[in-house]
Design a protein around this motif. Structure first.
Motif, short mmCIF file in Angstrom:
data_model
loop_
_atom_site.label_atom_id
_atom_site.label_comp_id
_atom_site.label_asym_id
_atom_site.label_seq_id
_atom_site.Cartn_x
_atom_site.Cartn_y
_atom_site.Cartn_z
N GLU A 142 18.97 -4.31 4.86
CA GLU A 142 17.39 -4.37 6.01
C GLU A 142 16.68 -3.51 5.50
O GLU A 142 16.04 -4.22 6.08
N GLN A 143 16.96 -2.74 4.18
CA GLN A 143 15.53 -1.63 4.62
C GLN A 143 14.47 -2.08 4.09
O GLN A 143 14.23 -3.33 3.22
N GLN A 144 13.31 -2.07 4.30
CA GLN A 144 12.17 -1.96 3.57
C GLN A 144 11.34 -0.58 3.09
O GLN A 144 11.74 0.75 3.12
N LEU A 145 11.17 -1.37 1.18
CA LEU A 145 11.39 0.03 0.09
C LEU A 145 9.96 -0.30 0.40
O LEU A 145 8.80 0.43 -0.84
N HIS A 146 8.78 -0.84 0.73
CA HIS A 146 7.80 -0.87 0.77
C HIS A 146 6.69 -1.51 2.31
O HIS A 146 7.49 -1.46 2.96
N GLY A 147 5.40 -0.55 2.29
CA GLY A 147 4.45 -0.67 2.97
C GLY A 147 3.35 -1.54 3.08
O GLY A 147 2.79 -2.15 1.70
N THR A 148 2.42 -2.48 4.01
CA THR A 148 1.85 -3.67 2.89
C THR A 148 0.76 -3.29 4.51
O THR A 148 0.93 -2.70 5.57
N CYS A 149 -0.58 -3.69 3.93
CA CYS A 149 -1.70 -3.36 4.14
C CYS A 149 -1.80 -4.32 6.11
O CYS A 149 -1.71 -3.13 6.55
N ASP A 150 -1.09 -5.85 6.29
CA ASP A 150 -1.60 -5.92 7.53
C ASP A 150 -2.42 -5.97 8.39
O ASP A 150 -2.37 -6.00 9.88
N VAL A 206 1.04 -0.99 0.31
CA VAL A 206 -0.02 0.15 -0.29
C VAL A 206 1.25 1.07 -0.31
O VAL A 206 -0.02 2.01 0.03
N ASP A 207 1.79 1.21 -0.06
CA ASP A 207 3.06 2.67 0.55
C ASP A 207 4.32 2.08 -0.41
O ASP A 207 4.87 0.66 -0.21
N TYR A 208 5.14 3.04 -1.07
CA TYR A 208 6.38 2.60 -1.29
C TYR A 208 7.56 3.90 -0.97
O TYR A 208 6.81 4.85 -0.82
#
Length: 106
Positions: free
Chosen positions: A49-57, A33-35
């Motif tokens: 270890e970076q997170q390039l996106h966020g998820t609905c969760d 849902v988010d980059y």
């Protein structure tokens, strides 16, 4: 592609399914849902270890979660999007060409 990583079941001990609100959650929705933009990193470990996106969760139980390709779990709302998102014929051709030429060396 990364192999499926199951969620740690201990984080769900008291969280009810966000869909049925009856059973204990065992999964989170994996729909992106988010980059996020990369930032400055001090070392390679931070970079990797970076997170390039966020998820609905959305927390879901096994019965309410919709599995996709035996890798991802989606809530029913986002699973509806996945079923509608299909590559156009030109994209399918390009993917097939890439796989046969670059990956399989044909």
């Amino acid at each position: 592609m990364n192999p499926k990583i199951d969620n740690d079941e201990n984080i769900f001990r008291k969280v009810k399914c966000g869909i049925c609100k009856k059973r204990v959650s065992t999964r989170l929705c994996d729909f992106v849902v988010d980059y996020r933009q990369p930032m400055f990193f001090r070392d390679y470990h931070d970079f990797s270890e970076q997170q390039l996106h966020g998820t609905c969760d959305m927390p879901m139980c096994d019965e309410c979660a919709k599995s996709y390709n035996n890798i991802y779990d989606f809530c029913p709302f986002h699973y509806g999007f996945i079923k509608k998102i299909q590559p156009i014929p030109e994209m399918k051709r390009a993917i097939t060409e890439y796989v046969t030429k670059d990956l399989l060396n044909f």
